[in-house]
Design a protein around this motif. Structure first.
Motif, PDB file in Angstrom:
ATOM      1  N   GLY A 146     -15.519 -16.245  28.614  1.00 53.21           N
ATOM      2  CA  GLY A 146     -16.800 -15.657  28.225  1.00 53.21           C
ATOM      3  C   GLY A 146     -16.945 -15.518  26.727  1.00 53.21           C
ATOM      4  N   MET A 147     -15.869 -15.208  26.046  1.00 52.15           N
ATOM      5  CA  MET A 147     -15.905 -15.109  24.589  1.00 52.15           C
ATOM      6  C   MET A 147     -16.299 -16.443  23.963  1.00 52.15           C
ATOM      7  SD  MET A 147     -12.397 -12.914  24.036  1.00 52.15           S
ATOM      8  CE  MET A 147     -12.282 -13.311  22.281  1.00 52.15           C
ATOM      9  N   PHE A 148     -15.757 -17.534  24.494  1.00 49.04           N
ATOM     10  CA  PHE A 148     -16.062 -18.858  23.934  1.00 49.04           C
ATOM     11  C   PHE A 148     -17.503 -19.268  24.216  1.00 49.04           C
ATOM     12  CE2 PHE A 148     -11.559 -19.146  23.361  1.00 49.04           C
ATOM     13  CZ  PHE A 148     -11.382 -20.090  22.348  1.00 49.04           C
ATOM     14  N   LEU A 149     -18.074 -18.780  25.316  1.00 47.24           N
ATOM     15  CA  LEU A 149     -19.473 -19.091  25.615  1.00 47.24           C
ATOM     16  C   LEU A 149     -20.425 -18.345  24.684  1.00 47.24           C
ATOM     17  CD1 LEU A 149     -19.629 -19.056  29.525  1.00 47.24           C
ATOM     18  CD2 LEU A 149     -19.514 -21.044  28.014  1.00 47.24           C
ATOM     19  N   MET A 150     -20.047 -17.145  24.247  1.00 46.51           N
ATOM     20  CA  MET A 150     -20.925 -16.268  23.476  1.00 46.51           C
ATOM     21  C   MET A 150     -20.945 -16.606  21.990  1.00 46.51           C
ATOM     22  SD  MET A 150     -22.352 -14.104  25.582  1.00 46.51           S
ATOM     23  CE  MET A 150     -22.843 -12.741  24.536  1.00 46.51           C
ATOM     24  N   GLU A 151     -19.796 -16.982  21.437  1.00 44.62           N
ATOM     25  CA  GLU A 151     -19.713 -17.146  19.986  1.00 44.62           C
ATOM     26  C   GLU A 151     -18.524 -18.020  19.629  1.00 44.62           C
ATOM     27  OE1 GLU A 151     -18.622 -13.432  18.113  1.00 44.62           O
ATOM     28  OE2 GLU A 151     -17.662 -12.746  19.941  1.00 44.62           O
ATOM     29  N   LYS A 152     -18.415 -18.337  18.370  1.00 44.75           N
ATOM     30  CA  LYS A 152     -17.248 -19.052  17.879  1.00 44.75           C
ATOM     31  C   LYS A 152     -16.104 -18.057  17.769  1.00 44.75           C
ATOM     32  CE  LYS A 152     -15.540 -22.057  14.221  1.00 44.75           C
ATOM     33  NZ  LYS A 152     -15.846 -22.753  12.937  1.00 44.75           N
TER      34      LYS A 152
END
Length: 694
Positions: A146-152
């Motif tokens: 989920g972190m990778f989907l939201m931002e760099k």
């Protein structure tokens, strides 16, 4: 309460979370649209598919579908899971740090490799039906995805997410590990051993471990033994345990729990051992070697094991804790260990100690140093040592080391080669040598050594050893001894006399041409000592001296700058030595046997660490008093500084010895070994087995 009942409430608490996580993992595994680069899509999709398959396995075990699979289907499923990390495929696995970095970059690759490896443990929890551990691992993956989907995502953010996951769930890992060691209701492995039809080899696959030809052929071979033969092998093992308590004059009846550690495939022997321990009043506790990073030991597996699918894979991940290790994490782990013992105070007080049924025969492992494998910083090396010391101090508060025993025995596995069955039967003989004969011979050795002030060892041929070992003094020769007469009790097979040497004036070079320690190979190992402490060291394994030094520091000194010589011994088991020479298996023997085949020195703690106050007597009635040295004696002021929590035996084989002499107070020397043979009157019978070998 049995294992499934203990897990029932824990599992129900997370079942809904488990199902929701599984649904989300399916979406990722099927390749949902995203803005992630192709290399990241590939990583997350492959990992999600693996987790989905683990979820399927949980359900197959739960509804007993797996139990109905035939042997061929079990073997195929087992191979499919481990196929990726087998040596021939490892170069293209995200579990390989060099490959992970090549695909995901220097800053993120190491941590995603760590994550991938940590998630692989999900499979064993599927077999153990531990829904709680499966769920928290799946949620960690989903959080990072989920972190990778939201931002760099920066490397710092990624590291912090992993760090706080481990910190928050440390009690679930470290605390539960204490329960695994002490709680007899955790019967996952015990149930396999005691309730399975051991003639049906499908039982091997119920562990979830890698099952190779070693495990299958061992189980098949043991199934050809009569029950009487099986019970005799087990009896040598369990009687060694009982004799150890007798030697220490500790009442075994005061204890209740024994921890059995073994290699998968030996279940017929382990079942017999469990029943024999029960006759002694002991209940067996069995647990798996750790998979989780917070519990893994970088240099050894503690618990039951199977063959390694790839030793390089395990070596690459020996210092995965470099991702998160800091002082705060050390304190957190120690606190969780303490809480774990506090919850099991009664069980800890009744713990009798471990019983090891070890194996040997695997091909020697020559590690490759991977460029991108994680490594501990100097600060982390010190913290690793600190945790080892502190956790052992906590353990000593709940487990009385004075009343704990152990035993260890070893047998070959089929990997040893075409002579497996012959070697197995010879090991039965080696493990049951004439107690009275060796007691007398070794007492003759001790009679000379008790009068000596030092022992001098000179190497032979290319062996450059030139070492003087200083011995402790005795106050009363009639009632005291400085060497223990080691027979077939705790440490099987018999065949050594050992002492805690005096560190002062113990100096010189210890050299061995080739040696295998804890499964690792060392070429031309050289260790220089000064006043009993390691001063310098080197080996010829690598192209540069610096690589060799780093290898030794990691694997023998356990990241310390120095260690004391904690033990000096003379092995007398020439029978085992000749067997090893005959079959060409010298490089495959465990240190348990190798240490009996020549003089050996151990770096680290003495053999009496944490049990110095326990009175030990030789069969002649004299008390062993040489238990401390100038490092261990500090225990009376500060136990944290006295112990190193390691003990590595290094043996010089007979053929590499020019001379071993006892140095007397009047400066005369009494030869004990010359040109690799015993020459002391009363010990030369040990040379009889050499006839016809040279």
């Amino acid at each position: 309460m049995n294992y499934k009942e203990r897990l029932k409430d824990r599992n129900e608490e997370v079942r809904e979370r488990f199902q929701l996580a599984g649904e989300r993992l399916w979406e990722i595994a099927l390749g949902e649209p995203s803005d992630l680069g192709e290399e990241w899509k590939a990583y997350f999709q492959k990992t999600a598919l693996f987790l989905v398959n683990c979820q399927k396995m949980y359900q197959m075990v739960e509804n007993e579908t797996f139990a109905k699979m035939n042997l061929e289907e079990c073997a195929k499923e087992n191979f499919k899971y481990f196929e990726e990390i087998l040596p021939e495929n490892y170069d293209k696995s995200y579990a390989n740090p060099d490959y992970a970095v090549s695909q995901l970059g220097e800053t993120h690759g190491k941590m995603m490799c760590f994550l991938y490896t940590e998630l692989r443990s999900l499979r064993i929890f599927a077999f153990e039906q531990d829904l709680h551990k499966m769920t928290i691992l799946m949620e960690l993956f989903l959080e990072i995805y989920g972190m990778f989907l939201m931002e760099k995502v920066t490397a710092k953010q990624l590291r912090e997410t992993i760090y706080w996951y481990l910190y928050d769930y440390a009690e679930d890992w470290c605390g539960w590990r204490i329960r695994e060691m002490l709680d007899p209701t955790l019967t996952f492995a015990t149930d396999i051993v005691m309730k399975s039809d051991l003639t049906d080899l499908r039982y091997l696959y119920q562990y979830g471990e890698y099952i190779s030809e070693n495990e299958r052929k061992t189980a098949e071979y043991l199934n050809t033994f009569t029950q009487e033969q099986i019970e005799q092998i087990a009896r040598t093992f369990t009687e060694g345990y009982r004799k150890g308590f007798t030697l220490k004059q500790v009442d075994l009846a005061k204890k209740k729990y024994v921890n059995i550690r073994y290699h998968v495939g030996f279940e017929r022997v382990i079942r017999a051992a469990i029943l024999q321990f029960k006759e002694m009043g002991l209940e067996s506790v069995i647990y798996r070697a750790a998979y989780n990073t917070l519990n893994k030991n970088s240099n050894q597996k503690i618990g039951y094991v199977s063959s390694s699918p790839n030793e390089q894979y395990e070596y690459d991940h020996r210092f995965d804790n470099a991702i998160y290790l800091d002082k705060r994490m050390v304190d957190r782990k120690v606190a969780c260990v303490r809480k774990g013992y506090e919850e099991l105070v009664e069980e800890a007080a009744l713990y009798a100690g471990p019983a090891f049924f070890d194996v040997f025969g695997q091909d020697a492992f020559h590690p490759v140093i991977k460029e991108h494998a994680t490594r501990l910083s100097e600060r982390q090396q010190n913290l690793s040592v600190e945790y080892s010391v502190l956790s052992n101090v906590v353990m000593s508060e709940f487990i009385n080391y004075d009343e704990v025993g152990f035993t260890i025995i070893a047998y070959p596995i089929p990997a040893i080669g075409k002579d497996f069955e012959k070697i197995f039967h010879e090991m039965e003989e080696v493990n049951n040598l004439d107690y009275d004969k060796y007691e007398k011979i070794q007492q003759t050795l001790i009679g000379v050594l008790d009068r000596a002030q030092a022992v001098h060892i000179m190497g032979r041929g290319s062996n450059m050893s030139n070492l003087t070992i200083s011995l402790q003094e005795l106050d009363d020769m009639e009632t005291q001894t400085k060497f223990e007469n080691c027979l077939a009790d705790m440490n099987i097979p018999l065949g050594e006399v050992f002492t805690s040497p005096k560190l002062e004036k113990t100096s010189g070079l210890l050299n061995v041409g080739e040696i295998y320690l804890n499964g690792l190979y060392y070429k031309n190992l050289r260790i220089w000592l000064e006043d009993g402490m390691v001063k310098d060291y080197s080996c010829d394994n690598f192209a540069t001296e610096e690589e060799g030094k780093a290898y030794i520091k990691e694997t023998i000194l356990y990241n310390r700058d120095t260690l004391p010589m904690g033990e000096f011994a003379i092995g007398t088991n020439t029978r085992a030595y000749v067997m090893a020479q005959r079959y060409g298996i010298m490089d495959k023997l465990p240190i348990l046997i190798a240490e009996k085949m020549g003089p050996h020195m151990a770096l680290g703690d003495t053999c009496y660490a944490y049990q110095e106050e326990v009175k030990v007597y030789n069969p002649d009635g004299r008390e062993m008093v040489a238990k401390d040295n100038s490092c261990s004696i500090i225990r009376k002021e500060d136990a944290k500084k006295a112990y190193f929590n390691c003990h590595t035996d290094i043996t010089i084989p007979y053929e590499e010895i020019d001379r071993l002499t006892a140095m007397m107070p009047d400066r005369t020397q009494i030869p004990i070994i010359l040109d690799g043979r015993f020459v002391l009157e009363g010990t030369m019978e040990l040379n009889d087995v050499f006839m016809g070998v040279e």
